[in-house]
Motif scaffolding. Sequence first.
Motif, PDB file in Angstrom:
ATOM      1  N   ARG A 136      -1.452  77.971 -10.584  1.00  0.00           N
ATOM      2  CA  ARG A 136      -1.886  77.120 -11.706  1.00  0.00           C
ATOM      3  C   ARG A 136      -1.322  77.630 -13.019  1.00  0.00           C
ATOM      4  NH1 ARG A 136      -7.032  77.067  -9.319  1.00  0.00           N
ATOM      5  NH2 ARG A 136      -7.655  78.770 -10.680  1.00  0.00           N
ATOM      6  N   LYS A 137      -1.440  78.939 -13.239  1.00  0.00           N
ATOM      7  CA  LYS A 137      -0.938  79.537 -14.481  1.00  0.00           C
ATOM      8  C   LYS A 137       0.567  79.330 -14.620  1.00  0.00           C
ATOM      9  CE  LYS A 137      -3.762  83.341 -15.904  1.00  0.00           C
ATOM     10  NZ  LYS A 137      -3.948  84.790 -15.927  1.00  0.00           N
ATOM     11  N   LEU A 138       1.303  79.563 -13.547  1.00  0.00           N
ATOM     12  CA  LEU A 138       2.754  79.415 -13.591  1.00  0.00           C
ATOM     13  C   LEU A 138       3.164  77.966 -13.832  1.00  0.00           C
ATOM     14  CD1 LEU A 138       3.756  81.823 -10.689  1.00  0.00           C
ATOM     15  CD2 LEU A 138       4.126  82.194 -13.144  1.00  0.00           C
ATOM     16  N   LEU A 139       2.516  77.033 -13.175  1.00  0.00           N
ATOM     17  CA  LEU A 139       2.856  75.621 -13.365  1.00  0.00           C
ATOM     18  C   LEU A 139       2.501  75.144 -14.763  1.00  0.00           C
ATOM     19  CD1 LEU A 139       1.887  74.144  -9.889  1.00  0.00           C
ATOM     20  CD2 LEU A 139       4.194  74.453 -10.841  1.00  0.00           C
ATOM     21  N   ARG A 140       1.391  75.631 -15.321  1.00  0.00           N
ATOM     22  CA  ARG A 140       1.053  75.279 -16.708  1.00  0.00           C
ATOM     23  C   ARG A 140       2.101  75.844 -17.668  1.00  0.00           C
ATOM     24  NH1 ARG A 140      -4.208  76.635 -15.547  1.00  0.00           N
ATOM     25  NH2 ARG A 140      -4.179  78.315 -17.044  1.00  0.00           N
ATOM     26  N   ARG A 141       2.589  77.047 -17.382  1.00  0.00           N
ATOM     27  CA  ARG A 141       3.619  77.640 -18.240  1.00  0.00           C
ATOM     28  C   ARG A 141       4.914  76.836 -18.139  1.00  0.00           C
ATOM     29  NH1 ARG A 141       5.534  83.656 -17.288  1.00  0.00           N
ATOM     30  NH2 ARG A 141       3.309  83.915 -16.990  1.00  0.00           N
ATOM     31  N   ALA A 143       5.155  73.641 -17.430  1.00  0.00           N
ATOM     32  CA  ALA A 143       4.909  72.389 -18.147  1.00  0.00           C
ATOM     33  C   ALA A 143       4.948  72.609 -19.657  1.00  0.00           C
ATOM     34  CB  ALA A 143       3.569  71.799 -17.721  1.00  0.00           C
ATOM     35  N   ARG A 144       4.361  73.699 -20.118  1.00  0.00           N
ATOM     36  CA  ARG A 144       4.359  74.015 -21.558  1.00  0.00           C
ATOM     37  C   ARG A 144       5.789  74.230 -22.055  1.00  0.00           C
ATOM     38  NH1 ARG A 144       0.685  77.642 -21.371  1.00  0.00           N
ATOM     39  NH2 ARG A 144       2.066  79.388 -21.036  1.00  0.00           N
ATOM     40  N   ASN A 145       6.596  74.986 -21.300  1.00  0.00           N
ATOM     41  CA  ASN A 145       7.989  75.220 -21.693  1.00  0.00           C
ATOM     42  C   ASN A 145       8.755  73.907 -21.804  1.00  0.00           C
ATOM     43  OD1 ASN A 145       7.518  77.975 -21.676  1.00  0.00           O
ATOM     44  ND2 ASN A 145       8.541  78.332 -19.716  1.00  0.00           N
ATOM     45  N   LEU A 146       8.581  73.033 -20.823  1.00  0.00           N
ATOM     46  CA  LEU A 146       9.288  71.757 -20.837  1.00  0.00           C
ATOM     47  C   LEU A 146       8.775  70.851 -21.950  1.00  0.00           C
ATOM     48  CD1 LEU A 146       9.629  71.084 -17.010  1.00  0.00           C
ATOM     49  CD2 LEU A 146      11.442  71.723 -18.613  1.00  0.00           C
ATOM     50  N   ALA A 147       7.469  70.862 -22.196  1.00  0.00           N
ATOM     51  CA  ALA A 147       6.898  70.053 -23.279  1.00  0.00           C
ATOM     52  C   ALA A 147       7.467  70.513 -24.621  1.00  0.00           C
ATOM     53  CB  ALA A 147       5.376  70.135 -23.276  1.00  0.00           C
ATOM     54  N   GLN A 148       7.505  71.807 -24.825  1.00  0.00           N
ATOM     55  CA  GLN A 148       8.016  72.337 -26.087  1.00  0.00           C
ATOM     56  C   GLN A 148       9.506  72.029 -26.248  1.00  0.00           C
ATOM     57  OE1 GLN A 148       6.694  76.408 -25.894  1.00  0.00           O
ATOM     58  NE2 GLN A 148       4.664  75.903 -26.687  1.00  0.00           N
ATOM     59  N   ALA A 149      10.263  72.144 -25.169  1.00  0.00           N
ATOM     60  CA  ALA A 149      11.701  71.877 -25.236  1.00  0.00           C
ATOM     61  C   ALA A 149      11.985  70.407 -25.544  1.00  0.00           C
ATOM     62  CB  ALA A 149      12.379  72.278 -23.925  1.00  0.00           C
ATOM     63  N   ASP A 156      -2.806  70.717 -24.578  1.00  0.00           N
ATOM     64  CA  ASP A 156      -3.728  70.782 -23.451  1.00  0.00           C
ATOM     65  C   ASP A 156      -3.208  71.661 -22.321  1.00  0.00           C
ATOM     66  OD1 ASP A 156      -1.740  68.944 -22.818  1.00  0.00           O
ATOM     67  OD2 ASP A 156      -3.068  67.748 -21.553  1.00  0.00           O
ATOM     68  N   LEU A 157      -1.992  72.146 -22.429  1.00  0.00           N
ATOM     69  CA  LEU A 157      -1.424  73.023 -21.409  1.00  0.00           C
ATOM     70  C   LEU A 157      -1.757  74.490 -21.666  1.00  0.00           C
ATOM     71  CD1 LEU A 157       2.055  71.298 -21.230  1.00  0.00           C
ATOM     72  CD2 LEU A 157       0.138  71.016 -19.645  1.00  0.00           C
ATOM     73  N   ASP A 158      -2.426  74.753 -22.783  1.00  0.00           N
ATOM     74  CA  ASP A 158      -2.762  76.121 -23.148  1.00  0.00           C
ATOM     75  C   ASP A 158      -4.184  76.515 -22.782  1.00  0.00           C
ATOM     76  OD1 ASP A 158      -0.260  76.681 -24.230  1.00  0.00           O
ATOM     77  OD2 ASP A 158      -0.799  75.766 -26.139  1.00  0.00           O
TER      78      ASP A 158
END
Length: 172
Positions: A136-141, A143-149, A156-158
């Motif tokens: 879960r933690k890795l997939l959220r990270r 998703a967060r990386n892709l959202a930021q890029a 909500d990914l944090d």
Amino acid sequence: MTVERTMKHPGSKSVGWALVQAARLHRGRMGDKLASVGLFAGQEQVLQALAAAGPMTMGELAAILRVRPPTASKTISRLATLSLVERHTEPGDARIVRVRLTEEGQARAAAIEQLWGDVEAELLQDFDGKERKRLRKLLRRVARNLAQASGADSRDLDAPDEEFEELGPSSV
């Protein structure tokens, strides 16, 4: 004499490729399950969002689902035809439309929750609690990386992992 060889996809060592394959298989499995309650993949996310957050505007719904407002609107129209959602204009400002679940929509959302849990159990079948939490933690990270890029909203990914229910083999 012919020699059979195993064909490997050129991206088979790519994390992104593995993620896409897992996502496709998950969507297909959910699609099979959703057909049993008369829905298509993607529609369940709308019902789940409305069940969790209550009535919301099309813009809010589109933001939660990370889709464009016309996409959310099209899905809402289909769900309204099935009598699963209702649209109401905001008193005082008819430009604002709020969407809410009907009683049937609430019942369908509850059925989806069970189906989602069934597929979750299948996909995490051989994972222990630590592995589930780590994934879960890795997939959220990811998703967060892709959202930021891409400039998408990543707030909500944090969420800290404690907000996510720890699912054991019997409760998934």
